[in-house]
Design a protein around this motif. Sequence first.
Motif, PDB file in Angstrom:
ATOM      1  N   VAL A  46       0.844  -1.193   0.000  1.00 44.65           N
ATOM      2  CA  VAL A  46       0.000   0.000   0.000  1.00 44.65           C
ATOM      3  C   VAL A  46       0.883   1.248   0.000  1.00 44.65           C
ATOM      4  O   VAL A  46       1.736   1.397   0.884  1.00 44.65           O
ATOM      5  CB  VAL A  46      -0.948   0.047   1.223  1.00 44.65           C
ATOM      6  N   VAL A  47       0.698   2.092  -0.994  1.00 48.69           N
ATOM      7  CA  VAL A  47       1.342   3.410  -0.986  1.00 48.69           C
ATOM      8  C   VAL A  47       0.448   4.258  -0.091  1.00 48.69           C
ATOM      9  O   VAL A  47      -0.701   4.542  -0.436  1.00 48.69           O
ATOM     10  CB  VAL A  47       1.462   4.004  -2.407  1.00 48.69           C
TER      11      VAL A  47
ATOM     12  N   GLU B   4      -6.574   6.612  -1.332  1.00 48.92           N
ATOM     13  CA  GLU B   4      -7.268   7.581  -2.191  1.00 48.92           C
ATOM     14  C   GLU B   4      -6.602   8.953  -2.114  1.00 48.92           C
ATOM     15  O   GLU B   4      -6.452   9.642  -3.121  1.00 48.92           O
ATOM     16  CB  GLU B   4      -8.741   7.682  -1.776  1.00 48.92           C
ATOM     17  N   SER B   5      -6.174   9.343  -0.919  1.00 47.44           N
ATOM     18  CA  SER B   5      -5.565  10.664  -0.740  1.00 47.44           C
ATOM     19  C   SER B   5      -4.273  10.812  -1.549  1.00 47.44           C
ATOM     20  O   SER B   5      -3.962  11.900  -2.027  1.00 47.44           O
ATOM     21  CB  SER B   5      -5.294  10.930   0.749  1.00 47.44           C
ATOM     22  N   VAL B   6      -3.531   9.724  -1.722  1.00 47.45           N
ATOM     23  CA  VAL B   6      -2.297   9.768  -2.512  1.00 47.45           C
ATOM     24  C   VAL B   6      -2.632  10.014  -3.979  1.00 47.45           C
ATOM     25  O   VAL B   6      -2.011  10.852  -4.637  1.00 47.45           O
ATOM     26  CB  VAL B   6      -1.476   8.466  -2.347  1.00 47.45           C
ATOM     27  N   LEU B   7      -3.621   9.307  -4.488  1.00 45.63           N
ATOM     28  CA  LEU B   7      -4.029   9.509  -5.883  1.00 45.63           C
ATOM     29  C   LEU B   7      -4.661  10.881  -6.090  1.00 45.63           C
ATOM     30  O   LEU B   7      -4.471  11.496  -7.144  1.00 45.63           O
ATOM     31  CB  LEU B   7      -4.975   8.405  -6.330  1.00 45.63           C
TER      32      LEU B   7
ATOM     33  N   ARG C 271       4.328  12.836   1.572  1.00 48.01           N
ATOM     34  CA  ARG C 271       4.622  13.884   2.546  1.00 48.01           C
ATOM     35  C   ARG C 271       5.905  14.600   2.136  1.00 48.01           C
ATOM     36  O   ARG C 271       6.941  13.960   1.957  1.00 48.01           O
ATOM     37  CB  ARG C 271       4.788  13.262   3.931  1.00 48.01           C
ATOM     38  N   ASP C 272       5.827  15.898   1.960  1.00 46.87           N
ATOM     39  CA  ASP C 272       6.979  16.716   1.575  1.00 46.87           C
ATOM     40  C   ASP C 272       7.679  16.169   0.333  1.00 46.87           C
ATOM     41  O   ASP C 272       8.909  16.108   0.261  1.00 46.87           O
ATOM     42  CB  ASP C 272       7.984  16.819   2.734  1.00 46.87           C
ATOM     43  N   GLY C 273       6.878  15.724  -0.638  1.00 46.33           N
ATOM     44  CA  GLY C 273       7.429  15.231  -1.895  1.00 46.33           C
ATOM     45  C   GLY C 273       7.956  13.808  -1.854  1.00 46.33           C
ATOM     46  O   GLY C 273       8.511  13.326  -2.838  1.00 46.33           O
ATOM     47  N   THR C 274       7.797  13.127  -0.737  1.00 45.29           N
ATOM     48  CA  THR C 274       8.290  11.754  -0.586  1.00 45.29           C
ATOM     49  C   THR C 274       7.111  10.811  -0.396  1.00 45.29           C
ATOM     50  O   THR C 274       6.244  11.045   0.452  1.00 45.29           O
ATOM     51  CB  THR C 274       9.240  11.647   0.627  1.00 45.29           C
ATOM     52  N   PHE C 275       7.104   9.736  -1.188  1.00 46.39           N
ATOM     53  CA  PHE C 275       6.071   8.709  -1.062  1.00 46.39           C
ATOM     54  C   PHE C 275       6.467   7.726   0.036  1.00 46.39           C
ATOM     55  O   PHE C 275       7.647   7.417   0.215  1.00 46.39           O
ATOM     56  CB  PHE C 275       5.902   7.937  -2.372  1.00 46.39           C
TER      57      PHE C 275
END
Length: 159
Positions: A76-77, A122-125, A81-85
């Motif tokens: 799960v991705v 969902e928030s990542v996408l 946060r701050d440009g880092t997955f």
Amino acid sequence: MIELELVGVRVELPHNQPIVLLKETTGERFLPIWIGAVEATSIAFALQGVETARPMTHDLMKDLLDALTVSVERIVVTELRDGTFYAEILMAGPSGETTVSSRPSDAIALAVRAGIPVFAEESVLDEAGILIDEADESETEVEKFKEFLDTVTPEDFAQ
């Protein structure tokens, strides 16, 4: 959570930075994640079924988990946060279920080898998902990636 399919590894131009490209299985969004060259090679080798003379790190990781009778259930991705997955590897074994924090590139390299699904919150996408017109995908990008794979050697990763 949204299930993703691994489209492949690409090279982002003009900086020649490898990315892993994931796509929603039931939607139109793509999730590009910038990764290192070593991880890109590991994922590409697994996708292509390339067997090395000695196990690569992600092969070793899978072999260790298999020997300990631990099954990897899913990846799960979890956040950006701050440009880092960030990602998590969810596993089940004799002592129960365990979740381990991971870089997405390492988790995806393991997922390809284990044949397990990759998901994203969902928030990542919502934050990092993009729409790509697959018909407009640049031939130059594809050729550049093929050239990268044809010329990459283990020595390229020595630091």
